[in-house]
Design an enzyme around this catalytic site. Structure first.
Site, PDB file in Angstrom:
ATOM      1  N   ASN A   1      36.977 -70.173  -3.879  1.00 36.38           N
ATOM      2  CA  ASN A   1      37.372 -71.549  -4.188  1.00 36.38           C
ATOM      3  C   ASN A   1      37.690 -72.236  -2.860  1.00 36.38           C
ATOM      4  O   ASN A   1      38.752 -72.030  -2.293  1.00 36.38           O
ATOM      5  CB  ASN A   1      38.596 -71.521  -5.116  1.00 36.38           C
ATOM      6  N   TRP A   2      36.741 -73.025  -2.392  1.00 35.69           N
ATOM      7  CA  TRP A   2      36.910 -73.664  -1.081  1.00 35.69           C
ATOM      8  C   TRP A   2      37.857 -74.862  -1.145  1.00 35.69           C
ATOM      9  O   TRP A   2      38.203 -75.437  -0.105  1.00 35.69           O
ATOM     10  CB  TRP A   2      35.543 -74.110  -0.532  1.00 35.69           C
ATOM     11  N   LYS A   3      38.233 -75.263  -2.321  1.00 33.28           N
ATOM     12  CA  LYS A   3      39.127 -76.414  -2.508  1.00 33.28           C
ATOM     13  C   LYS A   3      38.606 -77.635  -1.729  1.00 33.28           C
ATOM     14  O   LYS A   3      37.406 -77.803  -1.597  1.00 33.28           O
ATOM     15  CB  LYS A   3      40.566 -76.058  -2.112  1.00 33.28           C
TER      16      LYS A   3
ATOM     17  N   HIS B   1      42.705 -74.677 -12.875  1.00 34.55           N
ATOM     18  CA  HIS B   1      43.363 -74.118 -11.685  1.00 34.55           C
ATOM     19  C   HIS B   1      44.795 -74.650 -11.640  1.00 34.55           C
ATOM     20  O   HIS B   1      45.057 -75.778 -12.056  1.00 34.55           O
ATOM     21  CB  HIS B   1      42.592 -74.523 -10.422  1.00 34.55           C
TER      22      HIS B   1
ATOM     23  N   GLU C   1      46.457 -75.894  -9.377  1.00 35.58           N
ATOM     24  CA  GLU C   1      46.576 -77.188  -8.697  1.00 35.58           C
ATOM     25  C   GLU C   1      46.160 -78.327  -9.633  1.00 35.58           C
ATOM     26  O   GLU C   1      46.722 -79.420  -9.590  1.00 35.58           O
ATOM     27  CB  GLU C   1      45.743 -77.182  -7.402  1.00 35.58           C
TER      28      GLU C   1
ATOM     29  N   GLU D   1      46.175 -66.031 -12.001  1.00 35.26           N
ATOM     30  CA  GLU D   1      46.637 -66.455 -10.683  1.00 35.26           C
ATOM     31  C   GLU D   1      48.111 -66.845 -10.762  1.00 35.26           C
ATOM     32  O   GLU D   1      48.433 -67.990 -11.116  1.00 35.26           O
ATOM     33  CB  GLU D   1      45.835 -67.671 -10.209  1.00 35.26           C
TER      34      GLU D   1
ATOM     35  N   GLY E   1      48.120 -69.275  -2.089  1.00 38.15           N
ATOM     36  CA  GLY E   1      48.271 -69.921  -0.786  1.00 38.15           C
ATOM     37  C   GLY E   1      49.584 -69.623  -0.092  1.00 38.15           C
ATOM     38  O   GLY E   1      49.954 -70.313   0.852  1.00 38.15           O
TER      39      GLY E   1
ATOM     40  N   SER F   1      46.452 -65.120  -2.805  1.00 38.89           N
ATOM     41  CA  SER F   1      46.609 -64.458  -1.500  1.00 38.89           C
ATOM     42  C   SER F   1      45.848 -63.134  -1.404  1.00 38.89           C
ATOM     43  O   SER F   1      46.341 -62.178  -0.791  1.00 38.89           O
ATOM     44  CB  SER F   1      48.093 -64.269  -1.167  1.00 38.89           C
TER      45      SER F   1
ATOM     46  N   GLY G   1      41.021 -68.138  -2.513  1.00 39.01           N
ATOM     47  CA  GLY G   1      41.144 -69.452  -1.899  1.00 39.01           C
ATOM     48  C   GLY G   1      40.958 -69.354  -0.393  1.00 39.01           C
ATOM     49  O   GLY G   1      39.842 -69.264   0.119  1.00 39.01           O
ATOM     50  N   GLY G   2      42.071 -69.327   0.332  1.00 41.27           N
ATOM     51  CA  GLY G   2      42.053 -69.364   1.799  1.00 41.27           C
ATOM     52  C   GLY G   2      41.068 -68.399   2.450  1.00 41.27           C
ATOM     53  O   GLY G   2      40.309 -68.781   3.355  1.00 41.27           O
TER      54      GLY G   2
HETATM   55  C1  PEP Z   1      43.288 -70.120  -5.409  1.00 44.24           C
HETATM   56  O1  PEP Z   1      43.606 -71.245  -5.103  1.00 44.24           O
HETATM   57  O2  PEP Z   1      42.590 -69.917  -6.419  1.00 44.24           O
HETATM   58  C2  PEP Z   1      43.770 -69.017  -4.586  1.00 44.24           C
HETATM   59  C3  PEP Z   1      43.796 -67.825  -5.110  1.00 44.24           C
HETATM   60  O3  PEP Z   1      44.190 -69.336  -3.303  1.00 44.24           O
HETATM   61  P1  PEP Z   1      44.646 -68.292  -2.153  1.00 44.24           P
HETATM   62  O4  PEP Z   1      43.644 -67.158  -2.172  1.00 44.24           O
HETATM   63  O5  PEP Z   1      44.593 -69.074  -0.895  1.00 44.24           O
HETATM   64  O6  PEP Z   1      45.997 -67.817  -2.521  1.00 44.24           O
END
Ligand code: PEP
Length: 254
Positions: free
Chosen positions: A10-12, A98, A100, A170, A176, A216, A237-238
């Site tokens: 997920n590049w957001k 998600h 967010e 999640e 994040g 994470s 994500g990151g």
């Molecule tokens: C996400 O936003 O779906 C996510 C898991 O982010 P991160 O891996 O950065 O925690």
């Protein structure tokens, strides 16, 4: 049949078009390193076309997914993206609900449910996200919160449709933050979700549904998560913004 593992990035709202192309090209070129694991990239909507073209040029089977969509196929919804538009750009997946979207954009379980139904009707595979906040976990409400989200987001789906859905557990406190759930914490909730899916359909159907962990995930913690019986992949994500890290995670799920 064992569930095929699925790792999605997920590049957001990150990268620019050139960097998105470059990252997609790098992941596609090296996707063989994670042979047997389904890989999906979810770039910003405006870059889906460019990323899809980069994946096609590399003749890879890395999938393409949206990060969100509207539940209507067309109409007066300024700024929104319709399911057929995602299909038109070569998407086969779409992330829905998600945390967010839920916390910053007010998406309720009912909204996520409408979008999930619309995605399935359009032929897209929804990746439906659920997860508790830190306050909810510390208050002992994780199971109740996740149960409500799963039931609400998947309400009214037939067993045949449920089987197609991917769930992403999640925990909001892990997204994040660099604070990953322990493999045991994650496994407990994944097992809960699978038994819930069993009650919504049947244990046979529940046994086919893939449940990703997200929050994470990094190359150095992915193997422990991957060793858990009900963790079928990761939503990243990151770490998905670096080909090395994304593929490092994917390799752990082989
Ligand atoms: C996400 O936003 O779906 C996510 C898991 O982010 P991160 O891996 O950065 O925690």
């Amino acid at each position: 049949m064992p569930r095929k593992k699925i790792v999605a990035g997920n590049w957001k709202m990150n990268l620019d078009r050139a960097k998105a192309r470059e990252l997609a090209g790098a992941v596609a070129a090296r996707s063989g390193e994670a042979a047997g694991v389904e890989l999906v990239l979810c770039p910003p909507a405006l870059y889906l076309d460019a990323v899809g073209a980069a994946l096609a040029a590399a003749k890879s089977n890395v999938g393409l997914g949206g990060q969100n969509m509207h539940d209507k196929a067309s109409g007066a919804f300024t700024g929104e993206v319709a399911p057929p538009m995602l299909l038109d750009l070569g998407c086969t997946y779409v992330i829905l609900g998600h945390s967010e979207r839920r916390t910053l954009f007010g998406e309720t379980d009912a909204i996520v449910n409408a979008k999930t139904k619309a995605a399935l009707a359009a032929g897209l595979t929804p990746i439906v996200c659920v997860g508790e906040t830190l306050e909810e976990r510390e208050g002992g409400r994780t199971d109740a919160v996740v149960t409500t989200q799963v039931r609400g987001s998947l309400a009214g789906l037939s067993p045949a449709d449920l089987e197609k859905v991917v769930i992403a557990y999640e925990p909001v406190w892990a997204i994040g933050t660099g604070k990953v759930a322990t493999p045991q914490q994650a496994q407990e909730v994944h097992a809960l979700i699978r038994s819930l899916l069993g009650s919504l359909a049947s244990s046979e159907v529940a046994g086919k549904i893939r449940i990703q962990y997200g929050g994470s995930v990094k190359p150095d913690n992915a193997a422990d998560l991957a060793s858990q019986p009900d963790i079928d992949g990761a939503l990243v994500g990151g770490a998905s913004l670096k080909a090395d890290d994304f593929l490092g995670i994917a390799k752990a799920f082989r």
